[in-house]
Design an enzyme around this catalytic site. Structure first.
Site, mmCIF file in Angstrom:
data_model
loop_
_atom_site.group_PDB
_atom_site.id
_atom_site.type_symbol
_atom_site.label_atom_id
_atom_site.label_comp_id
_atom_site.label_asym_id
_atom_site.label_seq_id
_atom_site.Cartn_x
_atom_site.Cartn_y
_atom_site.Cartn_z
ATOM 1 N N GLY A 29 0.845 -1.179 0.000
ATOM 2 C CA GLY A 29 0.000 0.000 0.000
ATOM 3 C C GLY A 29 0.882 1.230 0.000
ATOM 4 N N TYR A 30 0.258 2.375 -0.110
ATOM 5 C CA TYR A 30 0.987 3.629 -0.292
ATOM 6 C C TYR A 30 0.447 4.697 0.641
ATOM 7 C CZ TYR A 30 2.573 1.049 -4.224
ATOM 8 O OH TYR A 30 3.125 0.057 -4.986
ATOM 9 N N ALA A 31 1.357 5.525 1.199
ATOM 10 C CA ALA A 31 0.945 6.589 2.104
ATOM 11 C C ALA A 31 0.175 7.660 1.352
ATOM 12 C CB ALA A 31 2.153 7.204 2.802
ATOM 13 N N ASN A 146 2.434 0.556 -9.467
ATOM 14 C CA ASN A 146 1.620 -0.034 -8.414
ATOM 15 C C ASN A 146 0.852 1.010 -7.606
ATOM 16 O OD1 ASN A 146 2.193 -3.069 -8.401
ATOM 17 N ND2 ASN A 146 4.221 -2.164 -8.599
#
Length: 161
Positions: A29-31, A146
Site C-alpha cells: 500500500g501507499y501513504a 503499483n
C-alpha cells in the site's frame, strides 16, 4: 543514495512459467499517490518480511530508492493507518536472466488479469535479453505503476469517467 533503474513490460503469453525459480505473495500500500516528492510504499512479502520504501520522482527509467526492513506487524499497522485501504496484491515470480532477473507480477483482486514483467538494470543503457514472452514496453506509462493501480485498479480501466 540508492537508485532503481527499471524497465517494465506487459507479458504476452505464459511461456515464462516454466522458467520460474521462486515466487512470493506481496501485499503493498501507499501513504499517498505518487506526487511531487515521490512514493512512500509499505510492503509485506509472504507474511514473513516487511519493508518501508521511499522512491523519488522518476527521471526516465531511473529514480532514487531507499528501502528499510521493519517488523511485519509494524508494516501491517502502517498499511491500515496510512494506506487508506488502497492496496495492491500480487504473486511475484522470479525468472533468471543471466546476471539479472525478471520479476513477473501476476496481479490479484481488482487488478486480476494484469501480468507485468520488470527487470532492474545496473545502468540506463545496460543491455538485456528480451524473451519472446515479453509484450509492449510500459516503463513510462504511469498507469502500470503499483501506486496508480492501488487507486485505479486494472479492472476499472475504461469505466472511469
Amino acid at each position: 543514495m540508492g537508485c532503481e533503474i527499471e524497465r517494465k513490460f506487459l507479458v504476452r503469453d505464459d511461456a515464462w512459467k516454466s522458467l520460474v525459480v521462486e515466487k512470493h505473495h506481496l501485499i503493498q500500500g501507499y501513504a499517498a499517490p505518487a506526487g511531487k516528492i515521490g512514493t512512500i510504499r509499505f510492503r509485506v512479502i509472504d507474511d514473513t518480511h516487511a519493508f518501508l520504501t521511499l522512491k523519488g520522482i522518476a527521471h526516465g527509467i531511473a529514480r532514487s530508492e531507499f528501502e528499510y526492513e521493519l517488523p511485519v506487524n509494524d508494516v501491517l499497522e502502517m498499511l491500515q493507518i496510512f494506506g487508506n485501504g488502497a492496496r495492491v496484491e500480487k504473486i511475484r515470480h522470479i525468472v533468471p536472466a543471466g546476471d539479472l532477473r525478471w520479476e513477473i507480477d501476476e496481479f490479484l483482486g481488482e487488478n486480476a488479469g494484469l501480468v507485468v514483467a520488470e527487470i532492474e538494470l545496473p545502468g540506463e543503457d545496460a543491455p538485456f535479453d528480451r524473451p519472446t514472452w515479453l509484450g509492449k514496453e510500459v516503463s513510462g506509462d504511469k498507469r502500470f505503476g503499483n501506486g496508480y493501480l492501488s487507486q485505479m485498479p486494472f479492472q476499472r480501466w475504461g469505466r472511469e469517467k
